[in-house]
Design an enzyme around this catalytic site. Structure first.
Site, PDB file in Angstrom:
ATOM      1  N   HIS A  78      20.624  -0.296  42.471  1.00  0.00           N
ATOM      2  CA  HIS A  78      21.272  -1.524  42.925  1.00  0.00           C
ATOM      3  C   HIS A  78      20.419  -2.308  43.911  1.00  0.00           C
ATOM      4  O   HIS A  78      20.555  -3.527  43.998  1.00  0.00           O
ATOM      5  CB  HIS A  78      22.638  -1.189  43.540  1.00  0.00           C
ATOM      6  CG  HIS A  78      23.696  -0.952  42.517  1.00  0.00           C
ATOM      7  ND1 HIS A  78      24.737  -1.821  42.309  1.00  0.00           N
ATOM      8  CD2 HIS A  78      23.857   0.055  41.620  1.00  0.00           C
ATOM      9  CE1 HIS A  78      25.511  -1.356  41.335  1.00  0.00           C
ATOM     10  NE2 HIS A  78      24.997  -0.223  40.905  1.00  0.00           N
ATOM     11  N   ASP A  79      19.557  -1.639  44.627  1.00  0.00           N
ATOM     12  CA  ASP A  79      18.699  -2.365  45.556  1.00  0.00           C
ATOM     13  C   ASP A  79      17.437  -2.856  44.866  1.00  0.00           C
ATOM     14  O   ASP A  79      17.115  -4.049  44.915  1.00  0.00           O
ATOM     15  CB  ASP A  79      18.323  -1.475  46.744  1.00  0.00           C
ATOM     16  CG  ASP A  79      17.587  -2.262  47.821  1.00  0.00           C
ATOM     17  OD1 ASP A  79      18.207  -3.179  48.396  1.00  0.00           O
ATOM     18  OD2 ASP A  79      16.407  -1.978  48.073  1.00  0.00           O
ATOM     19  N   ASP A 104      14.068  -3.917  49.013  1.00  0.00           N
ATOM     20  CA  ASP A 104      13.944  -4.243  50.436  1.00  0.00           C
ATOM     21  C   ASP A 104      15.164  -3.871  51.264  1.00  0.00           C
ATOM     22  O   ASP A 104      15.332  -4.356  52.384  1.00  0.00           O
ATOM     23  CB  ASP A 104      13.652  -5.736  50.603  1.00  0.00           C
ATOM     24  CG  ASP A 104      14.824  -6.623  50.175  1.00  0.00           C
ATOM     25  OD1 ASP A 104      15.778  -6.114  49.551  1.00  0.00           O
ATOM     26  OD2 ASP A 104      14.783  -7.838  50.464  1.00  0.00           O
ATOM     27  N   SER A 115      18.170  -4.732  50.964  1.00  0.00           N
ATOM     28  CA  SER A 115      19.179  -5.789  51.144  1.00  0.00           C
ATOM     29  C   SER A 115      20.575  -5.263  50.828  1.00  0.00           C
ATOM     30  O   SER A 115      21.559  -5.728  51.401  1.00  0.00           O
ATOM     31  CB  SER A 115      18.847  -6.995  50.260  1.00  0.00           C
ATOM     32  OG  SER A 115      18.883  -6.644  48.881  1.00  0.00           O
ATOM     33  N   GLU A 129      26.114  -7.382  49.614  1.00  0.00           N
ATOM     34  CA  GLU A 129      26.039  -6.921  48.230  1.00  0.00           C
ATOM     35  C   GLU A 129      27.031  -5.784  47.983  1.00  0.00           C
ATOM     36  O   GLU A 129      27.530  -5.600  46.872  1.00  0.00           O
ATOM     37  CB  GLU A 129      24.617  -6.451  47.918  1.00  0.00           C
ATOM     38  CG  GLU A 129      23.586  -7.560  47.942  1.00  0.00           C
ATOM     39  CD  GLU A 129      22.168  -7.054  47.787  1.00  0.00           C
ATOM     40  OE1 GLU A 129      21.957  -6.051  47.063  1.00  0.00           O
ATOM     41  OE2 GLU A 129      21.250  -7.638  48.402  1.00  0.00           O
ATOM     42  N   SER A 178      24.420  10.951  33.435  1.00  0.00           N
ATOM     43  CA  SER A 178      24.658  12.388  33.260  1.00  0.00           C
ATOM     44  C   SER A 178      25.460  12.961  34.413  1.00  0.00           C
ATOM     45  O   SER A 178      26.129  13.992  34.269  1.00  0.00           O
ATOM     46  CB  SER A 178      23.307  13.123  33.149  1.00  0.00           C
ATOM     47  OG  SER A 178      23.463  14.509  33.288  1.00  0.00           O
ATOM     48  N   ASP A 200      30.063  13.522  32.562  1.00  0.00           N
ATOM     49  CA  ASP A 200      29.659  14.635  31.702  1.00  0.00           C
ATOM     50  C   ASP A 200      30.535  15.829  32.052  1.00  0.00           C
ATOM     51  O   ASP A 200      30.392  16.421  33.122  1.00  0.00           O
ATOM     52  CB  ASP A 200      28.181  14.952  31.918  1.00  0.00           C
ATOM     53  CG  ASP A 200      27.695  16.131  31.081  1.00  0.00           C
ATOM     54  OD1 ASP A 200      28.501  16.728  30.343  1.00  0.00           O
ATOM     55  OD2 ASP A 200      26.492  16.450  31.178  1.00  0.00           O
ATOM     56  N   THR A 205      28.184  19.454  32.344  1.00  0.00           N
ATOM     57  CA  THR A 205      27.368  19.694  33.537  1.00  0.00           C
ATOM     58  C   THR A 205      27.484  18.478  34.456  1.00  0.00           C
ATOM     59  O   THR A 205      26.510  17.725  34.631  1.00  0.00           O
ATOM     60  CB  THR A 205      25.891  19.945  33.163  1.00  0.00           C
ATOM     61  OG1 THR A 205      25.413  18.850  32.361  1.00  0.00           O
ATOM     62  CG2 THR A 205      25.743  21.239  32.374  1.00  0.00           C
TER      63      THR A 205
END
Length: 338
Positions: free
Chosen positions: A78-79, A86, A88, A100, A205, A254, A257
Site C-alpha cells: 500500500h505504501d 516514502d 506516506s 491514506e 496465502s 487459506d 495453512t
C-alpha cells in the site's frame, strides 16, 4: 509456528524447505533491481544495530500479535505502489489532508501503532537517523520470514515524505474487483512483469478477507465459479448480505495453512477456492494461468519470483539524498523550522 513434527519424513521436509528459502534468497539477490541511491545495509556506519533492532521488534511483536506480520506485508504494497516508497501511508490525517489509512482502499489495515513501537526502539539507539520508510520496508522483509517465506535482501536509504497520497490510491492500487488487465498494467508501470504480479498476489496465502469484500460473490446468488464444496464455509462466515464493516466477520484466505506464506494459494485458486474475484481471474486468465500452475507445483519458483518482485516494489521511486526527511514519529511529519 509449529510447521513440522520431528520424524524422518518431516526432517526431510525441513531440509527441503530450508533449501528452498536459501535458493529464493540467492536468486532474489541476482535479480535485485539497480537503484544507485539505495544500498544494502545503508546504516552500517550511522546506525549499525538498526536492522537487528527492527528484526528483534518484529519477532517480539509477532509473538504477541500474530496478525502483525500480515500487516507489515500489506504495508509495503500500500505504501510503495502509490508513486513512492516514502511512508506516506503512515501519516495521520491533518486539517489539510486525509490519511491514506482512512481511505476505502486501506479497509482492514491495522497495527500502525506497532510501527511506532519499532520506530521508538530504533530512535533510542540512533535518534533521527533511520527513516520510517525503511522501517516499513524492513518490517515487511522480516515479517515474511516469520510466516515461512524467504529472507529477501532489501536495500535501504529511503527518506520520508511529508504528504498523504490519499487522492491517488484508486489510481495506483489494484482493487479486488479490478480486471487482470488493470492489475497487470498497474504493476507493469513500476517494472513488475506478469510472473512478479502472480507471485505478489500469492500474499493472499495468509491473513483473512473481510466479508464486505466478498459478499457480492455470495448474495443474492452464489457465484457459480466458486467451488461448491467451499460455499458452505463462506456462507457460514459471512451470513449477512450487508455485513457491518466494523464487525469481526471474515474468511481465512487459506483454510489449509492460514498462517504460512506458501504456494497452497495457487492450488486453491486452481480449485476455484479463491475468495476474491481477482483470485479467480488470476487462475483462469490465459496470461496468468500458466504461471499460477507453475507456482502451484514449484514453491521455489514462487519464492524466487516473489523475492524479485518485492525488491522492485520496494525501490519504487524512493526519496533519497536531501529529499524528504527523517520523521521523528512515523504518523506525523516533522514540524518545519521557522
Amino acid at each position: 509456528m509449529g510447521f513440522f513434527q520431528l520424524s524422518l519424513l518431516s526432517l526431510f521436509t525441513i531440509l527441503s524447505f530450508s533449501s528452498s528459502l536459501a535458493v529464493a534468497a540467492e536468486e532474489g539477490a541476482k535479480f535485485c533491481p539497480k537503484n544507485s541511491s539505495l544500498a544494502l545495509n545503508f546504516y552500517k556506519e550511522s546506525c549499525p544495530q538498526a536492522e537487528e533492532i527492527i528484526k528483534t521488534q518484529v519477532q517480539l511483536l509477532y509473538k504477541l500479535h500474530k496478525n502483525t506480520a500480515f500487516s507489515w506485508l500489506r504495508n509495503i504494497f500500500h505504501d510503495c505502489a502509490v508513486q513512492s516508497c516514502d511512508a506516506s501511508l503512515l501519516l495521520d490525517s491533518t486539517r489539510r489532508s486525509v490519511s491514506e489509512k482512512e481511505m476505502d482502499r486501506s479497509f482492514g489495515m491495522r497495527n500502525f501503532k506497532y510501527i511506532e513501537t519499532i520506530k521508538e526502539a530504533v530512535e533510542r539507539e540512533c535518534p533521527g537517523v533511520v527513516s520510517c520508510a525503511d522501517i516499513l520496508v524492513l518490517s515487511a522483509r522480516d515479517a515474511i520470514v516469520e510466516i515461512g517465506g524467504p529472507f529477501i535482501p532489501l536495500k535501504t536509504g529511503r527518506r520520508d515524505g511529508r504528504k498523504s497520497r490519499a487522492p491517488l490510491l484508486e489510481q495506483y492500487l489494484p482493487d479486488h474487483n479490478d480486471s487482470i488487465s488493470s492489475v497487470l498494467d498497474k504493476f507493469s508501470a513500476i517494472g513488475i512483469d506478469t510472473p512478479g504480479v502472480v507471485a505478489l498476489l500469492g500474499s493472499h496465502s495468509v491473513g483473512r478477507t473481510h466479508c464486505t469484500k466478498l459478499v457480492h460473490r455470495l448474495y443474492p446468488e452464489v457465484d457459480p465459479n466458486i467451488n461448491p464444496d467451499h460455499v458452505p464455509h463462506m456462507l457460514k462466515k459471512c451470513p449477512d448480505p450487508v455485513p457491518n464493516p466494523k464487525a469481526v466477520q471474515y474468511v481465512r484466505n487459506d483454510r489449509g495453512t492460514p498462517m504460512k506464506l506458501d504456494n497452497n494459494y495457487y492450488r486453491n485458486i486452481l480449485d476455484d477456492k479463491g475468495l476474491l474475484q481477482v483470485d479467480h481471474d488470476l487462475a483462469h486468465d490465459k496470461r496468468t494461468r500458466p504461471v499460477v500452475k507453475k507456482m502451484a507445483k514449484n514453491q521455489n519458483y514462487f519464492f524466487r519470483e516473489f523475492a524479485r518482485a518485492l525488491q522492485i516494489l520496494s525501490e519504487n521511486n524512493p526519496l533519497t539524498g536531501d529529499k524528504g526527511e527523517i520523521r521523528k514519529r512515523c504518523k506525523v511529519a516533522n514540524k518545519r523550522s521557522v
